[in-house]
Design a protein around this motif. Structure first.
Motif, PDB file in Angstrom:
ATOM      1  N   ALA A  34      -2.108   6.126  -1.556  1.00 53.57           N
ATOM      2  CA  ALA A  34      -1.672   4.862  -2.172  1.00 53.57           C
ATOM      3  C   ALA A  34      -1.740   3.710  -1.177  1.00 53.57           C
ATOM      4  O   ALA A  34      -2.069   2.574  -1.543  1.00 53.57           O
ATOM      5  CB  ALA A  34      -0.248   5.017  -2.703  1.00 53.57           C
ATOM      6  N   LEU A  35      -1.437   3.996   0.095  1.00 53.43           N
ATOM      7  CA  LEU A  35      -1.465   2.963   1.136  1.00 53.43           C
ATOM      8  C   LEU A  35      -2.866   2.749   1.714  1.00 53.43           C
ATOM      9  O   LEU A  35      -3.037   1.902   2.584  1.00 53.43           O
ATOM     10  CB  LEU A  35      -0.495   3.336   2.255  1.00 53.43           C
ATOM     11  N   ARG A  36      -3.830   3.541   1.281  1.00 51.39           N
ATOM     12  CA  ARG A  36      -5.237   3.440   1.723  1.00 51.39           C
ATOM     13  C   ARG A  36      -5.373   3.709   3.223  1.00 51.39           C
ATOM     14  O   ARG A  36      -6.149   3.049   3.919  1.00 51.39           O
ATOM     15  CB  ARG A  36      -5.826   2.071   1.370  1.00 51.39           C
ATOM     16  N   LEU A  37      -4.650   4.698   3.701  1.00 51.88           N
ATOM     17  CA  LEU A  37      -4.693   5.059   5.119  1.00 51.88           C
ATOM     18  C   LEU A  37      -5.802   6.082   5.341  1.00 51.88           C
ATOM     19  O   LEU A  37      -5.566   7.289   5.451  1.00 51.88           O
ATOM     20  CB  LEU A  37      -3.338   5.615   5.574  1.00 51.88           C
ATOM     21  N   THR A  86       3.037   5.766   7.932  1.00 58.12           N
ATOM     22  CA  THR A  86       2.339   4.700   8.636  1.00 58.12           C
ATOM     23  C   THR A  86       1.154   5.248   9.426  1.00 58.12           C
ATOM     24  O   THR A  86       1.031   6.467   9.621  1.00 58.12           O
ATOM     25  CB  THR A  86       3.303   3.931   9.556  1.00 58.12           C
ATOM     26  N   CYS A  87       0.293   4.337   9.893  1.00 61.08           N
ATOM     27  CA  CYS A  87      -0.977   4.728  10.508  1.00 61.08           C
ATOM     28  C   CYS A  87      -0.898   4.650  12.025  1.00 61.08           C
ATOM     29  O   CYS A  87      -1.467   3.756  12.650  1.00 61.08           O
ATOM     30  CB  CYS A  87      -2.109   3.851   9.980  1.00 61.08           C
ATOM     31  N   SER A 136      -5.384  -3.136  14.362  1.00 60.58           N
ATOM     32  CA  SER A 136      -6.377  -3.570  13.376  1.00 60.58           C
ATOM     33  C   SER A 136      -7.054  -4.870  13.788  1.00 60.58           C
ATOM     34  O   SER A 136      -8.271  -5.021  13.664  1.00 60.58           O
ATOM     35  CB  SER A 136      -5.714  -3.736  12.003  1.00 60.58           C
ATOM     36  N   VAL A 137      -6.260  -5.823  14.285  1.00 65.57           N
ATOM     37  CA  VAL A 137      -6.827  -7.101  14.732  1.00 65.57           C
ATOM     38  C   VAL A 137      -7.818  -6.875  15.871  1.00 65.57           C
ATOM     39  O   VAL A 137      -8.930  -7.437  15.883  1.00 65.57           O
ATOM     40  CB  VAL A 137      -5.699  -8.062  15.172  1.00 65.57           C
ATOM     41  N   LEU A 147      -6.598  -5.232   8.346  1.00 67.33           N
ATOM     42  CA  LEU A 147      -5.284  -5.763   8.708  1.00 67.33           C
ATOM     43  C   LEU A 147      -4.307  -5.641   7.546  1.00 67.33           C
ATOM     44  O   LEU A 147      -3.132  -5.292   7.753  1.00 67.33           O
ATOM     45  CB  LEU A 147      -5.419  -7.219   9.151  1.00 67.33           C
ATOM     46  N   GLU A 148      -4.744  -5.936   6.333  1.00 58.94           N
ATOM     47  CA  GLU A 148      -3.823  -5.876   5.194  1.00 58.94           C
ATOM     48  C   GLU A 148      -3.283  -4.465   4.997  1.00 58.94           C
ATOM     49  O   GLU A 148      -2.113  -4.274   4.648  1.00 58.94           O
ATOM     50  CB  GLU A 148      -4.518  -6.376   3.919  1.00 58.94           C
TER      51      GLU A 148
END
Length: 410
Positions: free
Chosen positions: A252-255, A278-279, A84-85, A97-98
């Motif tokens: 819910a995790l906005r993936l 996880t992404c 993400s960074v 990033l969040e």
């Protein structure tokens, strides 16, 4: 214009897939702390540094004169925050990033999934041994203690008494960079990996496997995952229940948009409990080789499209075959290597896709006692028309490994 794709982080064995990312219209930049021969051969530019350290990666890119990227991804490496960074720094498609932190840090992920109403183990967080003892009093024994910010099975321990809690909490805290651990209720059942893409709120599943845990507690308090199995032993209805849970959790995790890896527990009484969502692409060769051998679905072209901000080709996610495939691991558990041959000699047997060492094996190598998923001595990927036959091929292959051990000198 030639597109420049950065692969930052290569999971165990995933360097086998690097050549598939090459293209005449693409420059492939690879960042890894394990520069294998395959990585050196596939990369147009190879940078050697820690792919979980964004500062180090940015410094290496700058030193190499790389000031433009068109896409960023990891190849089964558990480093979504770094991806993400880098995506933000170079203006590439990617999750905030969040969001990456929410699905990577165990305490944050659990809190979000609980708020969304998913069925979870009882859990609490702790930042000291004393807090861990209080957390266990709340959660109950047996329990599982995990560093909140470590990946894989590093520092994941089962505890059955207060004395074990003290030892496990101290070890997990030592392994946690931020000094925070998660204490979870221990649940029994079967575990499963669902691999998918999430785009525009829709989950597109491209793989589903059972995790092999027949020897799960042989090295207690550490857990041993013996590999993966396709097709799943769950019914189609049960697989859909797991898929619904993953869809709910990923939203819910906005993936979105994202490639998604999961670890889902189905308890003996039918609860569907997410242990990880996880992404990132499923690693350890599972999504790229084990699942593809079974179904014919190759996710890599769509992983690249996602990284470059292009639409998915959903037609490529439809299975084209139904084959039994297993991956099985042999754990390292002490001893000294007296002699080791080439495991590829074993791979010439029918039904063996590959057999490989999981760590450096040479005369004089002192093998570690098993402490987690990194302590894999060898592995095999085998296939057949029926599951029992594929499992038998894998078992025979691991028994035939060209290896002789001796006891360490006293």
């Amino acid at each position: 214009m030639i597109e420049r794709l950065l692969v930052c982080g290569i999971g165990s064995g995933m360097d086998h897939s690097l050549p598939e990312l090459r293209s005449p219209r693409r420059e492939l930049v690879v960042v890894t702390d394990r520069p294998t021969a395959q990585a050196r051969a596939a990369a147009d530019t190879l940078l050697v540094c820690d792919p979980t350290d964004a500062t180090a990666v940015l410094a290496e890119l700058a030193a190499a004169g790389i000031d433009r990227l068109d896409g960023v991804l990891s190849l089964g490496s558990d480093n979504p925050p770094v991806i993400s960074v880098l995506a933000h720094r170079f203006g590439c498609p990617g999750l905030p990033l969040e969001t990456a932190l929410d699905c990577t840090l165990k305490d944050r992920r659990l809190a979000i999934l609980r708020e969304a109403g998913l069925d979870l183990p009882r859990f609490a967080t702790a930042e000291s041994v004393a807090e861990a003892l209080r957390a266990v009093a709340e959660v109950g024994l047996p329990a599982v203690i995990k560093p909140s910010d470590q990946t894989g099975s590093l520092g994941v321990l089962k505890v059955c008494s207060d004395a074990e809690v003290r030892r496990a909490a101290a070890e997990a805290l030592r392994l946690s960079p931020v000094g925070r651990i998660v204490v979870e209720e221990f649940l029994e059942g079967t575990e499963h990996t669902l691999a998918a893409f999430m785009v525009d709120g829709e989950l597109h599943r491209f793989g589903f496997a059972d995790r092999e845990y027949g020897r799960k507690e042989e090295f207690a308090p550490y857990f041993f995952e013996g590999g993966d199995t396709l097709p799943s032993r769950l019914t189609p209805e049960q697989i859909e229940e797991v898929t619904d849970t993953v869809r709910h959790g990923a939203r819910a995790l906005r993936l979105d948009p994202a490639v998604i890896n999961t670890d889902i527990l189905r308890t003996r009484d039918g609860r569907v409990v997410p242990l990880e969502i996880t992404c990132r692409l499923t690693g350890a060769r599972i999504a790229t080789e084990v699942m593809r051998l079974a179904t014919g679905v190759d996710p890599l072209p769509n992983v690249v499209r996602l990284a470059l901000g292009r639409p998915l080709e959903l037609s490529e996610l439809r299975p084209t075959r139904d084959r039994a495939v297993v991956q099985r691991f042999l754990p390292a558990d002490g001893g000294v290597v007296e002699w080791a041959g080439d495991p590829r000699d074993v791979a010439r047997r029918a039904g063996v896709h590959d057999v490989f060492w999981g760590m450096e094996v040479a005369p004089g190598t002192v093998l570690p006692p098993y402490r987690g998923g990194a302590d894999v001595l060898a592995g095999v990927i085998a296939y057949a028309g029926e599951l029992a036959e594929a499992e038998a091929v894998a078992e025979r292959t691991l028994r035939a490994l060209p290896l002789r051990l001796k006891a360490p000198a006293q």
